[in-house]
Design a protein around this motif. Structure first.
Motif, PDB file in Angstrom:
ATOM      1  N   PRO A  37      31.781 -35.283  19.523  1.00 31.81           N
ATOM      2  CA  PRO A  37      32.093 -35.225  20.957  1.00 31.81           C
ATOM      3  C   PRO A  37      31.662 -36.465  21.737  1.00 31.81           C
ATOM      4  CG  PRO A  37      31.222 -33.125  20.209  1.00 31.81           C
ATOM      5  CD  PRO A  37      31.090 -34.069  19.057  1.00 31.81           C
ATOM      6  N   GLU A  38      30.519 -37.048  21.386  1.00 31.44           N
ATOM      7  CA  GLU A  38      30.001 -38.209  22.110  1.00 31.44           C
ATOM      8  C   GLU A  38      30.828 -39.473  21.902  1.00 31.44           C
ATOM      9  OE1 GLU A  38      28.185 -36.166  20.223  1.00 31.44           O
ATOM     10  OE2 GLU A  38      27.091 -35.128  21.833  1.00 31.44           O
ATOM     11  N   TRP A  39      31.762 -39.449  20.950  1.00 34.28           N
ATOM     12  CA  TRP A  39      32.597 -40.620  20.721  1.00 34.28           C
ATOM     13  C   TRP A  39      33.682 -40.789  21.782  1.00 34.28           C
ATOM     14  CZ3 TRP A  39      34.030 -40.917  14.789  1.00 34.28           C
ATOM     15  CH2 TRP A  39      32.842 -41.045  14.051  1.00 34.28           C
ATOM     16  N   LYS A  40      34.029 -39.730  22.475  1.00 29.88           N
ATOM     17  CA  LYS A  40      35.127 -39.768  23.447  1.00 29.88           C
ATOM     18  C   LYS A  40      34.919 -40.897  24.455  1.00 29.88           C
ATOM     19  CE  LYS A  40      37.470 -37.026  26.985  1.00 29.88           C
ATOM     20  NZ  LYS A  40      37.485 -35.751  27.729  1.00 29.88           N
ATOM     21  N   GLY A  41      35.939 -41.765  24.602  1.00 28.55           N
ATOM     22  CA  GLY A  41      35.886 -42.881  25.538  1.00 28.55           C
ATOM     23  C   GLY A  41      35.237 -44.129  24.974  1.00 28.55           C
ATOM     24  N   ARG A  42      34.635 -44.036  23.809  1.00 28.25           N
ATOM     25  CA  ARG A  42      33.978 -45.197  23.187  1.00 28.25           C
ATOM     26  C   ARG A  42      34.874 -45.763  22.089  1.00 28.25           C
ATOM     27  NH1 ARG A  42      28.167 -43.640  21.274  1.00 28.25           N
ATOM     28  NH2 ARG A  42      27.989 -45.913  21.172  1.00 28.25           N
ATOM     29  N   SER A  43      34.668 -47.039  21.790  1.00 23.65           N
ATOM     30  CA  SER A  43      35.506 -47.694  20.779  1.00 23.65           C
ATOM     31  C   SER A  43      34.861 -47.617  19.401  1.00 23.65           C
ATOM     32  CB  SER A  43      35.732 -49.164  21.145  1.00 23.65           C
ATOM     33  OG  SER A  43      34.533 -49.904  20.973  1.00 23.65           O
ATOM     34  N   ILE A  44      35.669 -47.904  18.397  1.00 21.81           N
ATOM     35  CA  ILE A  44      35.168 -47.912  17.019  1.00 21.81           C
ATOM     36  C   ILE A  44      34.064 -48.949  16.861  1.00 21.81           C
ATOM     37  CG2 ILE A  44      35.813 -48.418  14.623  1.00 21.81           C
ATOM     38  CD1 ILE A  44      38.598 -47.280  15.230  1.00 21.81           C
ATOM     39  N   VAL A  45      34.260 -50.117  17.498  1.00 20.86           N
ATOM     40  CA  VAL A  45      33.248 -51.186  17.405  1.00 20.86           C
ATOM     41  C   VAL A  45      31.949 -50.764  18.075  1.00 20.86           C
ATOM     42  CG1 VAL A  45      32.671 -53.505  18.195  1.00 20.86           C
ATOM     43  CG2 VAL A  45      34.908 -53.067  17.174  1.00 20.86           C
ATOM     44  N   GLU A  46      32.041 -50.152  19.243  1.00 21.69           N
ATOM     45  CA  GLU A  46      30.840 -49.717  19.964  1.00 21.69           C
ATOM     46  C   GLU A  46      30.017 -48.740  19.133  1.00 21.69           C
ATOM     47  OE1 GLU A  46      31.765 -48.123  23.816  1.00 21.69           O
ATOM     48  OE2 GLU A  46      33.042 -49.820  24.324  1.00 21.69           O
ATOM     49  N   ILE A  47      30.708 -47.829  18.499  1.00 26.20           N
ATOM     50  CA  ILE A  47      30.002 -46.829  17.697  1.00 26.20           C
ATOM     51  C   ILE A  47      29.508 -47.424  16.385  1.00 26.20           C
ATOM     52  CG2 ILE A  47      30.281 -44.610  16.499  1.00 26.20           C
ATOM     53  CD1 ILE A  47      32.452 -43.983  18.620  1.00 26.20           C
ATOM     54  N   ASN A  48      30.199 -48.482  15.939  1.00 27.33           N
ATOM     55  CA  ASN A  48      29.861 -49.129  14.669  1.00 27.33           C
ATOM     56  C   ASN A  48      29.927 -48.111  13.528  1.00 27.33           C
ATOM     57  OD1 ASN A  48      29.201 -51.135  12.897  1.00 27.33           O
ATOM     58  ND2 ASN A  48      27.083 -51.391  13.607  1.00 27.33           N
ATOM     59  N   ASP A  65      47.816 -43.015  14.179  1.00 25.24           N
ATOM     60  CA  ASP A  65      47.595 -44.449  14.315  1.00 25.24           C
ATOM     61  C   ASP A  65      46.951 -44.953  13.018  1.00 25.24           C
ATOM     62  OD1 ASP A  65      46.990 -47.026  14.984  1.00 25.24           O
ATOM     63  OD2 ASP A  65      45.706 -46.552  16.696  1.00 25.24           O
ATOM     64  N   PRO A  66      47.747 -45.516  12.084  1.00 22.88           N
ATOM     65  CA  PRO A  66      47.174 -45.986  10.829  1.00 22.88           C
ATOM     66  C   PRO A  66      46.422 -47.298  11.024  1.00 22.88           C
ATOM     67  CG  PRO A  66      49.514 -46.464  10.886  1.00 22.88           C
ATOM     68  CD  PRO A  66      49.202 -45.708  12.151  1.00 22.88           C
ATOM     69  N   MET A  67      45.323 -47.433  10.337  1.00 24.49           N
ATOM     70  CA  MET A  67      44.504 -48.646  10.373  1.00 24.49           C
ATOM     71  C   MET A  67      44.217 -49.071  11.817  1.00 24.49           C
ATOM     72  SD  MET A  67      44.006 -49.061   7.202  1.00 24.49           S
ATOM     73  CE  MET A  67      43.222 -50.661   7.178  1.00 24.49           C
ATOM     74  N   PRO A  68      43.557 -48.228  12.605  1.00 23.48           N
ATOM     75  CA  PRO A  68      43.294 -48.564  14.016  1.00 23.48           C
ATOM     76  C   PRO A  68      42.381 -49.786  14.139  1.00 23.48           C
ATOM     77  CG  PRO A  68      41.971 -46.689  13.335  1.00 23.48           C
ATOM     78  CD  PRO A  68      42.925 -46.960  12.210  1.00 23.48           C
ATOM     79  N   SER A  69      42.587 -50.543  15.206  1.00 24.35           N
ATOM     80  CA  SER A  69      41.749 -51.729  15.441  1.00 24.35           C
ATOM     81  C   SER A  69      40.377 -51.306  15.971  1.00 24.35           C
ATOM     82  CB  SER A  69      42.425 -52.656  16.454  1.00 24.35           C
ATOM     83  OG  SER A  69      42.567 -52.001  17.704  1.00 24.35           O
ATOM     84  N   GLY A  70      39.453 -52.242  15.919  1.00 25.04           N
ATOM     85  CA  GLY A  70      38.087 -51.931  16.334  1.00 25.04           C
ATOM     86  C   GLY A  70      37.954 -51.589  17.806  1.00 25.04           C
ATOM     87  N   ASP A  71      38.912 -52.004  18.644  1.00 22.16           N
ATOM     88  CA  ASP A  71      38.805 -51.710  20.073  1.00 22.16           C
ATOM     89  C   ASP A  71      39.461 -50.384  20.456  1.00 22.16           C
ATOM     90  OD1 ASP A  71      41.440 -52.370  19.761  1.00 22.16           O
ATOM     91  OD2 ASP A  71      41.442 -54.045  21.188  1.00 22.16           O
ATOM     92  N   TYR A  72      39.906 -49.627  19.467  1.00 20.48           N
ATOM     93  CA  TYR A  72      40.486 -48.314  19.771  1.00 20.48           C
ATOM     94  C   TYR A  72      39.415 -47.415  20.387  1.00 20.48           C
ATOM     95  CZ  TYR A  72      42.582 -43.705  19.335  1.00 20.48           C
ATOM     96  OH  TYR A  72      43.072 -42.445  19.617  1.00 20.48           O
ATOM     97  N   ARG A  73      39.754 -46.771  21.502  1.00 26.52           N
ATOM     98  CA  ARG A  73      38.825 -45.850  22.172  1.00 26.52           C
ATOM     99  C   ARG A  73      39.244 -44.412  21.887  1.00 26.52           C
ATOM    100  NH1 ARG A  73      35.137 -48.129  25.270  1.00 26.52           N
ATOM    101  NH2 ARG A  73      35.426 -50.360  25.740  1.00 26.52           N
ATOM    102  N   PHE A  74      38.285 -43.642  21.449  1.00 24.98           N
ATOM    103  CA  PHE A  74      38.563 -42.269  21.049  1.00 24.98           C
ATOM    104  C   PHE A  74      38.928 -41.406  22.248  1.00 24.98           C
ATOM    105  CE2 PHE A  74      35.813 -43.803  17.597  1.00 24.98           C
ATOM    106  CZ  PHE A  74      36.617 -43.475  16.509  1.00 24.98           C
ATOM    107  N   GLN A  75      39.872 -40.491  22.009  1.00 25.65           N
ATOM    108  CA  GLN A  75      40.342 -39.567  23.031  1.00 25.65           C
ATOM    109  C   GLN A  75      40.009 -38.131  22.624  1.00 25.65           C
ATOM    110  OE1 GLN A  75      44.556 -40.279  23.779  1.00 25.65           O
ATOM    111  NE2 GLN A  75      44.325 -42.362  23.000  1.00 25.65           N
ATOM    112  N   GLU A  76      40.078 -37.246  23.589  1.00 27.05           N
ATOM    113  CA  GLU A  76      39.848 -35.838  23.304  1.00 27.05           C
ATOM    114  C   GLU A  76      40.887 -35.346  22.298  1.00 27.05           C
ATOM    115  OE1 GLU A  76      38.933 -31.723  25.795  1.00 27.05           O
ATOM    116  OE2 GLU A  76      39.790 -33.464  26.799  1.00 27.05           O
ATOM    117  N   HIS A  77      40.467 -34.499  21.383  1.00 31.07           N
ATOM    118  CA  HIS A  77      41.305 -33.906  20.338  1.00 31.07           C
ATOM    119  C   HIS A  77      41.681 -34.884  19.226  1.00 31.07           C
ATOM    120  CE1 HIS A  77      41.477 -30.553  23.028  1.00 31.07           C
ATOM    121  NE2 HIS A  77      42.267 -31.165  23.893  1.00 31.07           N
ATOM    122  N   ASP A  78      41.092 -36.080  19.221  1.00 32.12           N
ATOM    123  CA  ASP A  78      41.326 -36.995  18.102  1.00 32.12           C
ATOM    124  C   ASP A  78      40.755 -36.424  16.811  1.00 32.12           C
ATOM    125  OD1 ASP A  78      42.741 -38.988  19.326  1.00 32.12           O
ATOM    126  OD2 ASP A  78      41.075 -40.399  19.504  1.00 32.12           O
TER     127      ASP A  78
END
Length: 219
Positions: A155-166, A185-198
């Protein structure tokens, strides 16, 4: 397009043949039960009634012309052995046979089966992993300790990017796709921000994914 022969029109054989045909392949099906073949003749243009333990039946269709020959016989293992052996003797290039036990697989391989599959065991193992762990939607085993898993996000990932979470360093897994409803979304980039229900599709060691899944959203 490949040329496919499926022997044995039980539930498994019929589903396999139907999917192969749906994928654009040229499929022939055979079963010794004439009524069953009559039922399937509306689905498959090449549907033959015949006992494939009789070498003449397989010889008449030229098994060496098929890319793959599937032996999907369920209960009669002796018949499966016979047919697998006859297929290889008549020059079938690739024979893939069904087994229920490891001992059966050994015999099938000894007489020439190129590959053996265990549908019941594979389904049972998949269900066990899915329901033993927390919040795992699906998985594909690659090796004994490494698999691909489909699970919800923390849940805490929502709104954060893959890079931020590392994700890779923190959880020791790699995200290979992100799903949300029908979108993927195959092979998402590091700046992808997670959304609800992802949902994330990750590859990693099972023990690492189980630790991650324990922190995810309840389903």
């Amino acid at each position: 397009m490949k040329s496919i022969l499926v022997i044995g029109m039980g539930t498994l054989g019929a589903c396999l043949a139907a999917k192969m045909q749906e994928l654009g392949n040229d499929v022939m099906v055979i079963d010794k039960n004439e009524e069953r073949i009559q039922e399937l003749s509306t689905i498959f243009s090449d549907a033959i009634a015949g006992d494939c333990t009789n070498p003449a039946v397989l010889q008449s269709i030229g098994v060496n012309n098929f890319d793959y020959c599937f032996v999907a016989i369920g209960e009669n293992f002796y018949a499966s052995l016979e047919i697998t052996c006859i297929l290889k003797e008549q020059g079938a290039s690739c024979v893939i046979s069904k087994a229920k036990q490891a001992r059966q697989a050994e015999f099938l391989k000894k007489i020439g089966a190129d590959e053996v599959f265990f549908p019941e065991r594979e389904i049972a193992e998949k269900l066990a992993v899915r329901y033993n762990a927390t919040n795992i939607f699906d998985y594909i085993e690659l090796t004994a300790d490494c698999s691909i898993f489909d699970l919800p996000i923390i849940p805490e990932w929502k709104g954060r990017s893959i890079v931020e979470i590392n994700v890779r360093s923190t959880y020791n897994v790699n995200i290979i796709a992100i799903k949300n409803g029908e979108k993927i979304d195959p092979m998402p980039s590091g700046d992808y921000r997670f959304q609800e229900h992802d949902q994330i599709v990750v590859i990693g060691k099972s023990e690492d994914v189980f630790r991650l899944s324990a922190q995810t959203t309840s389903v």
